[in-house]
Scaffold this motif. Structure first.
Motif, PDB file in Angstrom:
ATOM      1  N   UNK A  66       0.840  -1.193   0.000  1.00 32.62           N
ATOM      2  CA  UNK A  66       0.000   0.000   0.000  1.00 32.62           C
ATOM      3  C   UNK A  66       0.878   1.246   0.000  1.00 32.62           C
ATOM      4  N   UNK A  67       0.667   2.130  -0.972  1.00 35.91           N
ATOM      5  CA  UNK A  67       1.347   3.422  -1.009  1.00 35.91           C
ATOM      6  C   UNK A  67       0.262   4.484  -1.032  1.00 35.91           C
ATOM      7  N   UNK A  68       0.100   5.200   0.062  1.00 39.04           N
ATOM      8  CA  UNK A  68      -0.988   6.156   0.178  1.00 39.04           C
ATOM      9  C   UNK A  68      -2.316   5.453  -0.112  1.00 39.04           C
ATOM     10  N   UNK A  69      -3.006   5.879  -1.169  1.00 41.12           N
ATOM     11  CA  UNK A  69      -4.284   5.230  -1.469  1.00 41.12           C
ATOM     12  C   UNK A  69      -4.188   4.298  -2.673  1.00 41.12           C
ATOM     13  N   UNK A  70      -2.963   3.898  -2.981  1.00 38.84           N
ATOM     14  CA  UNK A  70      -2.739   3.056  -4.154  1.00 38.84           C
ATOM     15  C   UNK A  70      -2.094   1.723  -3.765  1.00 38.84           C
TER      16      UNK A  70
ATOM     17  N   UNK B  52      -5.638  -0.753   8.728  1.00 40.42           N
ATOM     18  CA  UNK B  52      -5.199   0.573   9.181  1.00 40.42           C
ATOM     19  C   UNK B  52      -6.092   1.066  10.311  1.00 40.42           C
ATOM     20  N   UNK B  53      -5.553   1.981  11.096  1.00 46.46           N
ATOM     21  CA  UNK B  53      -6.380   2.638  12.113  1.00 46.46           C
ATOM     22  C   UNK B  53      -7.324   3.602  11.401  1.00 46.46           C
ATOM     23  N   UNK B  54      -8.368   3.991  12.109  1.00 41.46           N
ATOM     24  CA  UNK B  54      -9.346   4.927  11.549  1.00 41.46           C
ATOM     25  C   UNK B  54      -8.650   6.196  11.039  1.00 41.46           C
ATOM     26  N   UNK B  55      -7.692   6.680  11.829  1.00 35.50           N
ATOM     27  CA  UNK B  55      -6.995   7.919  11.475  1.00 35.50           C
ATOM     28  C   UNK B  55      -6.186   7.751  10.188  1.00 35.50           C
TER      29      UNK B  55
ATOM     30  N   UNK C  66      -7.564   7.888   2.367  1.00 36.43           N
ATOM     31  CA  UNK C  66      -8.652   7.907   1.386  1.00 36.43           C
ATOM     32  C   UNK C  66      -9.743   8.877   1.779  1.00 36.43           C
ATOM     33  N   UNK C  67      -9.433   9.769   2.725  1.00 36.22           N
ATOM     34  CA  UNK C  67     -10.410  10.766   3.137  1.00 36.22           C
ATOM     35  C   UNK C  67     -10.908  11.580   1.962  1.00 36.22           C
TER      36      UNK C  67
ATOM     37  N   UNK D 170     -18.080  -1.870  -7.812  1.00 40.44           N
ATOM     38  CA  UNK D 170     -17.137  -1.031  -7.062  1.00 40.44           C
ATOM     39  C   UNK D 170     -17.839  -0.318  -5.912  1.00 40.44           C
ATOM     40  N   UNK D 171     -17.110  -0.081  -4.844  1.00 39.12           N
ATOM     41  CA  UNK D 171     -17.680   0.711  -3.754  1.00 39.12           C
ATOM     42  C   UNK D 171     -17.909   2.121  -4.267  1.00 39.12           C
ATOM     43  N   UNK D 172     -19.007   2.736  -3.791  1.00 36.29           N
ATOM     44  CA  UNK D 172     -19.333   4.069  -4.295  1.00 36.29           C
ATOM     45  C   UNK D 172     -19.398   5.108  -3.195  1.00 36.29           C
ATOM     46  N   UNK D 173     -19.133   4.692  -1.968  1.00 41.09           N
ATOM     47  CA  UNK D 173     -19.136   5.676  -0.886  1.00 41.09           C
ATOM     48  C   UNK D 173     -18.230   5.210   0.232  1.00 41.09           C
ATOM     49  N   UNK D 174     -17.874   6.154   1.064  1.00 35.91           N
ATOM     50  CA  UNK D 174     -17.023   5.832   2.185  1.00 35.91           C
ATOM     51  C   UNK D 174     -17.711   4.860   3.137  1.00 35.91           C
ATOM     52  N   UNK D 175     -19.013   5.026   3.331  1.00 37.19           N
ATOM     53  CA  UNK D 175     -19.752   4.145   4.246  1.00 37.19           C
ATOM     54  C   UNK D 175     -19.698   2.702   3.749  1.00 37.19           C
ATOM     55  N   UNK D 176     -19.916   2.554   2.458  1.00 35.75           N
ATOM     56  CA  UNK D 176     -19.885   1.220   1.860  1.00 35.75           C
ATOM     57  C   UNK D 176     -18.500   0.604   2.038  1.00 35.75           C
ATOM     58  N   UNK D 177     -17.481   1.416   1.822  1.00 37.67           N
ATOM     59  CA  UNK D 177     -16.115   0.933   1.986  1.00 37.67           C
ATOM     60  C   UNK D 177     -15.889   0.461   3.415  1.00 37.67           C
TER      61      UNK D 177
END
Lengths: 267, 267
Positions: A119-123, A161-164, A170-171, A183-190
């Motif tokens: 994992x590199x950042x969000x990739x 990962x921790x919540x933070x 991916x904030x 594909x996931x379409x929202x943060x909640x779904x993720x």
DNA sequence: TGTGATACTTTCATTGGGCGAAACCGTGTT
DNA sequence: AACACGGTTTCGCCCAATGAAAGTATCACA
């Protein structure tokens, strides 16, 4: 540290130590990627906004050090230094070294395409990949990156990962990229999917990245208790349904991951 | 071009357009190779002679652009940008793409270690390598370089150069490097061997690079009539003598090279 | 707890090197 | 011949890069 954003002198770059001329050179280097094999000086100027004389000097310097090469007709290409540096970095990583045999074994016993990623950042960065003969596979190579949220390896690593940390990475994700039907379409779904992954200890991706592709991933552990990487098996949906991924394939995958983890800890 | 070496202002570097700060950054990057996975700031200073504050700024900039990464304990390692750039450059090369299948086929039918390489100055750069299970092989990887004069691929590619080009590339070669028992030891000897290679169209290396290693190479042609690369089969001397290399192995090798050449011309 | 060493970070003044406008050059096109 | 285009070179301004030196954090050892 720097509290003084009081004046408008905040500058675009957050780094007070940045050396502009070096940064520009790196920017030029980064223009070259999987889709950009060669460039002309003019194109470099257009893409970066650097005026031509400056770009000329940058290119001269990069050329002198072997980071750029010139084809007979003057096109600029990544040079030897880039190749040697990149391969050394890749092979130098003990993770890749240690994974080689287990991955090969996994690929041979299952006959499927297998990958190793971090994992590199969000990739997700693909560090190793052994393809099988399937016609349709994700178009990735060693060194490629994909958005973590659409891949099984990515979601798996995000789940630990921790919540933070998750927020940080991916904030800002918009969930609007072109991806597969599921594909996931929202943060909640993720968040919901990550919870499931944490629960079951493995991660499945069912046509989330693209139509026709499925994969299953498990974590690789080093000495610490957070995973350092993920291994996966990627299949065409025409040959395996989701349940099939949960069966023998997952079992083989777990063995390979355990093997790599053991070798890592033995270093 | 620059005829004026009249004044003592010749400067160490021949390039009037060189940007010092960029060059220093590249110099730092190049410290990382197969044997140097990670460095501390202090070591960077020692190895380059760059004073610490400057090195600090360089490292900050490289870090900002993803060319360097920091391990949890502060050690510096090549970053993602290096990996992605390097792999993209490697995979972007149409030569490597086109060679993949023929090389795999060659490796499978012969069961031997096979390589693909090009000539860079006086060095052979390994672009692809498929190892077999031999215990003793040359310690090279994709991205590694070896002195051309001690390798079969290198000598083969040198043999096709003009006298002038040859002089330029290996004119200053000292022939004193640590090499194998049968290594060339003088320019005259090299010229003689190159003449033979030109004659027979393939190149053999018999424990010239190191005791116990033999290899045979043939050229790969693009559209031009000079070879663009070489393919070889590398064996342990315990399993193949020189005559064995000239037999079936050479035949398979030629087929693979021809296959690659055809694919190259079809682009 | 104190002392010192080590490795890194920050400041600061000085100056040379990086900068882009503009002129120049070479080649191909109309 | 005139023009356009991509690249090279010049030139002078000025600011960003530089390294000495001071500051800080951390660790080892007493």
């Amino acid at each position: 540290m720097v509290i003084s954003d009081d004046l408008e002198t905040v500058k675009k770059s957050g780094n007070q130590y940045r050396i502009e001329s070096l940064a520009k050179g790196l920017q030029v280097l980064k223009l070259f990627d999987e889709n950009t094999v060669s460039l002309r000086l003019r194109e470099i100027c257009e893409r970066t906004g650097i005026p031509m004389p400056t770009a000329f000097r940058i290119v001269s310097t990069l050329e002198e050090d072997g980071f750029l090469d010139r084809t007979p007709d003057g096109d600029l290409q990544p040079g030897v230094s880039v190749l040697t540096l990149g391969s050394a970095a890749l092979r130098g990583s003990s993770l890749v070294q240690v994974s080689e045999k287990p991955l090969r074994h996994l690929a041979e016993t299952t006959g499927e395409t297998v990958n190793l990623g971090i994992l590199i950042n969000d990739q997700v960065l693909y560090l190793a990949r052994l393809r099988n003969a399937d016609l349709v596979t994700a178009n990735v190579q060693v060194g490629s990156t994909l958005p973590a949220v659409y891949t099984s390896m990515g979601k798996l690593l995000l789940a630990f990962l921790s919540e933070a940390e998750l927020d940080e990475r991916i904030g800002g994700h918009s969930f609007t990229a072109v991806a597969g039907p599921n594909a996931v379409t929202s943060r909640a779904e993720l968040d919901a999917r990550l919870a499931v992954i944490r629960e079951q200890g493995y991660s499945i991706q069912d046509q989330e990245l693209a139509q026709g592709l499925r994969s299953v991933s498990v974590p690789v552990f080093g000495r610490a208790d957070a995973p350092v990487a993920a291994v996966n098996i990627a299949v065409s949906s025409s040959r395996h349904d989701v349940e099939s991924l949960r069966g023998a394939l997952l079992e083989h995958l777990r063995e390979a991951a355990a093997d790599i983890s053991v070798r890592l800890k033995a270093l």
